[in-house]
Scaffold this motif. Structure first.
Motif, mmCIF file in Angstrom:
data_model
loop_
_atom_site.group_PDB
_atom_site.id
_atom_site.type_symbol
_atom_site.label_atom_id
_atom_site.label_comp_id
_atom_site.label_asym_id
_atom_site.label_seq_id
_atom_site.Cartn_x
_atom_site.Cartn_y
_atom_site.Cartn_z
ATOM 1 N N ASP A 87 -13.396 -1.460 2.200
ATOM 2 C CA ASP A 87 -14.077 -0.714 1.142
ATOM 3 C C ASP A 87 -13.824 -1.268 -0.248
ATOM 4 N N PHE A 88 -12.588 -1.688 -0.530
ATOM 5 C CA PHE A 88 -12.228 -1.990 -1.917
ATOM 6 C C PHE A 88 -11.561 -3.351 -2.115
ATOM 7 N N GLY B 61 0.817 -1.213 0.000
ATOM 8 C CA GLY B 61 0.000 0.000 0.000
ATOM 9 C C GLY B 61 0.848 1.258 0.000
ATOM 10 N N VAL B 62 1.907 1.265 0.789
ATOM 11 C CA VAL B 62 2.810 2.420 0.829
ATOM 12 C C VAL B 62 3.488 2.612 -0.526
ATOM 13 N N ALA B 63 3.919 1.505 -1.147
ATOM 14 C CA ALA B 63 4.564 1.599 -2.455
ATOM 15 C C ALA B 63 3.592 2.106 -3.517
ATOM 16 N N ALA B 64 2.338 1.656 -3.473
ATOM 17 C CA ALA B 64 1.335 2.115 -4.435
ATOM 18 C C ALA B 64 1.087 3.610 -4.295
ATOM 19 N N TYR C 82 -6.746 0.038 14.159
ATOM 20 C CA TYR C 82 -6.342 -0.934 13.147
ATOM 21 C C TYR C 82 -5.635 -0.325 11.935
ATOM 22 N N THR C 83 -5.249 0.923 11.971
ATOM 23 C CA THR C 83 -4.651 1.657 10.861
ATOM 24 C C THR C 83 -5.702 1.971 9.798
ATOM 25 N N MET C 84 -5.379 2.880 8.888
ATOM 26 C CA MET C 84 -6.285 3.234 7.803
ATOM 27 C C MET C 84 -6.423 2.107 6.780
ATOM 28 N N PHE C 85 -5.493 1.138 6.793
ATOM 29 C CA PHE C 85 -5.526 0.065 5.802
ATOM 30 C C PHE C 85 -6.709 -0.875 6.030
ATOM 31 N N ILE D 83 -6.420 5.535 11.784
ATOM 32 C CA ILE D 83 -7.655 5.409 11.009
ATOM 33 C C ILE D 83 -7.592 6.408 9.875
ATOM 34 N N SER D 84 -8.492 6.290 8.923
ATOM 35 C CA SER D 84 -8.647 7.339 7.915
ATOM 36 C C SER D 84 -9.357 8.513 8.579
ATOM 37 N N ILE D 85 -8.643 9.623 8.777
ATOM 38 C CA ILE D 85 -9.187 10.721 9.560
ATOM 39 C C ILE D 85 -10.390 11.376 8.878
#
Length: 451
Positions: A350-351, A60-63, A341-344, A399-401
């Protein structure tokens, strides 16, 4: 596990940084952030984190990093002059910014007052440490009861709306550095002070941390807009940032004591354990959740509901079904639990796996485009978007803020405020004097004579 994390994320960070040219380029910042975040979490909870989770985060970070380089791979001409569509440095209309900052400061104080009054507590009960401990514990219990209830109370919605104004002010406040105003630093820090007071009265630490991240993100975006380049990372800047982080950590810890309601040796041990899990338990928590999740093809995807506020209106799904207020996992052999749980996690819900990687790539491309627009074109809208992207990066271990509607509304509001405050001033037309008219006429005559 620690060596594996360091090898993978350090390699990603150095590669993206080398291509991007600066650590404040969004892709490089995201990679550098997770290089540090993964190493710290693995150092404390290495045995509880799986390679599968680390690899997914790394992908995810690389993307994201690859997406951010689509428009910014060509380095700007540091440290020489930067070519822009506007030749003059941006200047701010201080009136709009001052009114926004004042409104945000007052709204932060009002949010704390409303939270206290909703729980039947008088302001007089906050004048001593003992009464503050009792009141803060009572407010914390009441807030979690509302979160776990079927729907939010009316007062809770008002508090959320008031905090949205404060968050907007926190993001806009650093742009006051582009104007000349008395007590400039005091004005710039006023929204953060109101969020600290709100945190003391309600023990809602996320509000204070959100304000700090939004303020820092706005400051970096302001510097890029003002200078045409990211701020230099100097020893003084690193020391100042470290000092600010220590201050926030101290306030965060003090609020943990307020939430429990007592100060003693057993409480100190409990607070130390909880703060460690809260601050560093995200990676094993994501790992445990990932191992337990079922990847059934028929499982309905959130399509953004878990990550972005307002998307539920389009998908028809309930946002509450994706929240983690009562969803805890054990992260160590001592039985410590967390629901961070992190934004991941939201991206996967979701996807899915492949779709999540694609979305992170597109998100990186959008962040890179905003970075370029701020640096090369001094776009106020892009500055607000870039600050929002920085805030998402800084919150990504939690999280996704922008899952929270008041934070998303704050970024949109900041874009509107900055567009008005940073709008180019119209050129003044000076009436030419008779001498100037004569000079123009003489020049025209000379040109005609040469013809």
């Amino acid at each position: 596990m620690l060596l594996f994390s360091l090898a993978v994320f350090a390699s990603l960070a150095l590669i993206v940084r080398s291509c991007a040219g600066h650590w404040f380029q969004p892709g490089a910042m995201f990679a550098g952030y997770w290089m540090i975040a993964s190493a710290l979490s693995a150092a404390f909870y290495g045995r509880e984190t799986t390679y599968r989770a680390l690899i997914y985060i790394a992908v995810g970070v690389a993307a994201f990093g690859l997406g951010s380089l689509v428009l910014t791979y060509t380095r700007p001409p540091f440290p020489g002059p930067v070519v822009r569509t506007s030749n003059s440095a941006p200047s701010a209309r201080q009136g709009g910014l001052l009114w926004t900052i004042a409104a945000g400061t007052v709204s932060g104080l009002a949010a704390g007052f409303l939270s206290v009054r909703t729980n039947g507590i008088s302001i007089d009960n906050l004048l001593s440490i003992e009464e503050l401990l009792d009141a803060s514990h009572q407010v914390a219990v009441g807030r979690y009861d509302n979160l776990l209830a079927a729907s939010a109370s009316g007062s809770q919605r008002w508090v959320s709306a008031l905090l949205s104004i404060t968050y907007c002010a926190a993001l806009c406040a650093p742009f006051l550095a582009l104007a000349r105003v008395r007590f400039q630093r005091a004005w710039m820090l006023a929204p953060l002070a109101s969020l600290v007071i709100y945190g003391f009265t309600t023990t809602a630490r996320a509000g204070m941390v959100s304000g700090v991240f939004l303020w820092f993100s706005g400051y970096v975006a302001m510097r890029i807009m003002r200078d045409g380049r990211p701020p230099r990372i100097t020893a003084r800047a690193v020391a100042g940032t470290a000092g600010a982080m220590l201050a926030v950590t101290a306030l965060f810890t003090f609020m943990a004591f307020l939430r429990i309601g007592t100060f003693d040796a057993s409480t100190a041990s409990m607070v130390r354990s909880r703060v460690a899990v809260y601050a560093l338990g995200y990676q094993p928590a994501f790992s445990q959740w990932l191992e337990q999740r079922e990847w059934a093809d028929e499982k309905q995807l959130g399509l953004g509901t878990a990550s972005v506020a307002g998307v539920s209106l389009l998908t028809g799904q309930s946002r509450r079904d994706f929240r983690t207020y009562d969803e805890f996992v054990v992260v160590d052999e001592r039985g410590s639990k967390t629901n961070i749980y992190t934004m991941f996690r939201g991206v996967l819900i979701d996807f899915g796996r492949a779709g999540g990687v694609l979305v992170l790539f597109l998100f990186g491309a959008a962040a890179g485009a905003a970075y370029r627009a701020v640096m090369w074109h001094r776009s106020a809208t892009a500055a607000a978007v870039l600050a929002g992207c920085y805030s998402i990066i800084l919150w990504s271990s939690t999280i996704s803020i922008i899952h929270y509607s008041n934070v998303l509304a704050a970024v949109v509001g900041a874009a509107l405020v900055l567009n008005v405050a940073l709008r180019p001033r119209p050129a003044r037309h000076v009436r030419p004097t008779s001498r100037q008219f004569g000079a123009v006429a003489a020049g025209a005559g000379a040109m005609g004579h040469r013809r």
